[in-house]
Every structure is written in structure tokens, then in C-alpha cells.
Design a protein around this motif. Sequence first.
Motif, mmCIF file in Angstrom:
data_model
loop_
_atom_site.group_PDB
_atom_site.id
_atom_site.type_symbol
_atom_site.label_atom_id
_atom_site.label_comp_id
_atom_site.label_asym_id
_atom_site.label_seq_id
_atom_site.Cartn_x
_atom_site.Cartn_y
_atom_site.Cartn_z
ATOM 1 N N GLY A 114 80.859 80.415 29.245
ATOM 2 C CA GLY A 114 80.829 80.515 27.779
ATOM 3 C C GLY A 114 80.518 81.918 27.267
ATOM 4 N N ASP A 115 79.981 82.785 28.129
ATOM 5 C CA ASP A 115 79.736 84.181 27.726
ATOM 6 C C ASP A 115 81.070 84.928 27.599
ATOM 7 N N GLU A 116 81.009 86.076 26.956
ATOM 8 C CA GLU A 116 82.191 86.950 26.901
ATOM 9 C C GLU A 116 81.875 88.260 27.627
ATOM 10 N N ALA A 136 83.481 82.218 32.105
ATOM 11 C CA ALA A 136 83.289 83.088 30.942
ATOM 12 C C ALA A 136 84.657 83.544 30.429
ATOM 13 N N LYS A 137 84.622 84.285 29.300
ATOM 14 C CA LYS A 137 85.893 84.696 28.699
ATOM 15 C C LYS A 137 86.062 86.211 28.829
ATOM 16 N N THR A 161 80.799 90.318 20.136
ATOM 17 C CA THR A 161 80.446 89.129 19.343
ATOM 18 C C THR A 161 79.064 88.666 19.818
ATOM 19 N N LYS A 163 78.468 86.335 21.556
ATOM 20 C CA LYS A 163 78.586 85.782 22.914
ATOM 21 C C LYS A 163 78.746 86.863 23.989
ATOM 22 N N THR A 164 78.924 88.109 23.579
ATOM 23 C CA THR A 164 79.164 89.163 24.573
ATOM 24 C C THR A 164 77.943 89.322 25.474
ATOM 25 N N LYS A 165 78.197 89.393 26.783
ATOM 26 C CA LYS A 165 77.087 89.501 27.732
ATOM 27 C C LYS A 165 77.152 90.806 28.516
#
Length: 387
Positions: A114-116, A136-137, A161, A163-165
Motif C-alpha cells: 500500500g506504500d508508494e 507497494a505502488k 503523496t 503514502k510515499t515511503k
Amino acid sequence: MQLADRLARLGTESAFEVLARAKALEAQGKSIVHLEIGEPDFPTPKNICDAAIAAIRADKTHYCPSAGVPSAREAVASYVSKTRKVDVSVEQCIIMPGAKPLIFNTIFALVNAGDEVIIPNPGYPIYESVVNFVGAKPVLMPLIEEKDFRFSVDDLKSLVTPKTKMIIINSPQNPTGGVLKTSDLQAIFEVAEEHDLWIMCDEIYSRIIYGVEFESICTIPGALKRTVMIDGMSKTYSMTGWRLGYGVMPVEVAETLTKLAINNFSCTTTFAQDALIEALTGPQDEVEKMVKEFERRRDVFVDGLNKIDGVSCTLPLGAFYVFPNVTKLGVASKKLAQGILDDAGVACLSGTAFGKHGEGYIRFSYANSVENIQEALKRVEAYVKAL
Ligand code: PLP
């Protein structure tokens, strides 16, 4: 066959597929110039081989600590401290069988489903593959030919965003040969600081650079606390088959990656690590000779490509790839690369093997002799003329 679902998300590296196809054509009697695979064509320097042979004779043929032989980790710590102008402790360094397992395990350890993850595109395909694998994306950061295949800072900022990791960077870069500037590294660091992101910097081509100084994001004060830096022996010392890579990272991450090593491959080949010590601490003249020869080949290749109607090639500043723009030929990159292999007998890769922003380009490796590069240029020119 019932495979685990997650395997459907794992990608591949098409250089190895093209190599297999090129070998099959050769087996049928066709002459092929191999410019597909990213591996120096020089022998591993003798002093390095001798160190490994002596280690085998000294019975260094047993398990060693999973993070690496202590003296080899010390050699990495002092080499990285010197080359990246930052103090690195032995506990921050780990050794693995190549840069690739470091890439895999770093993403595996730090990125949740789910992370980006922001990745360069076109870029080394393993980043996208592993990011997808962990659920992840991958978020593609376009590299721009007009900027010598660097990215735009505005693009980078717009891709972040909640969600960015992680941000992945690779300089000098595969497949474009682009090299990031201090201002790019500073911008990445600032974005990572602002949004509390990990940085994974793949510096496997750090020593294969022409006319510009190599710069690492690790040099920026404070960067190492959020960075995993990856380098290795494959390219610099022509040691692809030895499987030796190393990483520098915060101690907690090093401990986590060590745990993954324990669960996966136990340790990196013990006697090979004496070769790593010799490579990093011994004479460097073979590396310098190799890089000079690569530069000569690059110049011949870029010059020759720019003389072909419909092809234009930016001068790459690092690595050993040229990434010519072929949009004017009006053929999709994948079809063109296939035609160049099947009909012209030159093995190369479609730019799209490195992601969608690779459309309009093809990649040739110049880890081959000037004579073979000249032969390849002749063949490609004739093929393109006949299109
Ligand atoms: N990173 C990049 C950008 C590469 O191009 C390669 C090999 O082609 C690797 C990592 C893998 O290196 P190693 O042989 O150390 O696994």
C-alpha cells in the motif's frame, strides 16, 4: 502449477532474456554482436583473484558472520567514508551476494503493502519489480533527455503523496548513463526530510564516470540517517560473477537486513570477501585503465550513432550504456530492438525494458571492444537505412 499469489507481481530483467535469444541465434550459426548485457568484458584484476585463491588455501571456506567478515566490513566502512566524505561505522555496513539482494532486501524491509515508492523511469527494472512484489505502488519519476536524463525537481515534488515511503535514485544511471548533480541530490534530500521518507541510492556505477566528479547523497550532512546506499564489486572491479555487494545504512536497518540474510542465504561467500578487501584497499590502476577504455568506446559509439540518419544520442556521463533516441525512425522501440537483433545481428534492449518512459529509445552496452562497436554501428546503420 500452484504458485503463491505474490509471484504474479514479480517482474524480470529482460537483458537475460535477450541474451538467451541472442545465444539461440548464434547456435543457429548467426553472427551476433553482444551489446545487451551490463557486464564489463575485462578480466577481474589478478591481485584480486590471488587474494581469493590465498583465502581458499588458508581454509576460509566455512560460514562467516551473516553481515560479512568483520575485516571486509571494516574495508567497506573506510572505503565509503573516503569516497563519500562521511564517517561510516562498521556496524552500518553489510555485505551481501551482489547489489541486487541489497536492493531486494532493502525494499522488503522498509516498504509496506500500500506504500508508494518513487522510482526513476526509465530505470533498472528490478526496482519496479520488487516494489510491486511487496504490494507497494511504483510511482514513476520521468528522466528527461533534455536534462541529460536527470529529473525535474517540480515533477519530484508533485509525485509525493501521504503514502510515499521511499525515493530510489541511481547515479550514474542504468540505462541512460545520466549523472545527478549536487542540486538534484540536495532537492531529493530536502523532499525526503520534509516528508520523512527513506532514500535508497544505488551507486553501483560510482566509479564508472567520465569527466565529472561522482557525488553521493550520503555526503549531505544528516542524509545517512534516512538512506540505504548500495554499491558493489560487479562493475568497478569487473567481478559480476563473484557476487559481492555492500550497503551502508542506519544500524537498525543493517541489523534487520542481517536477519533477512540469516533467513535467506546465511552469509556471503567467505573467501570472496578477501577479494573484496584486496579490491577496495589494493592498487586501483586496473579500474582507472578500464574506465579510460570505456570512455574511448563511449566516444566512438556516440559519434557513430549521431551519424546515423534518424538517430540521436546524448553523451552519457557515466556507466557503460548509450541510450540513443530513435523516435524519428517511427518504429516502436521493442520492435526496433527485436529487428536489430534478428536481422542486423546486434543484441540490444528496447528502452521500454526499463519502463514506459523508455519508449523512443534503445539501450546498447559498450562493454565490448571498439572493433565490435564499429561493426555494430555498421550493421545498425544498414538496418536503419533499409527500414
Ligand atoms: N543496480 C544497477 C543499476 C545495475 O545496473 C545492476 C546490474 O546491472 C545492479 C544493481 C546489480 O549489480 P550486482 O551484480 O552487484 O547484483
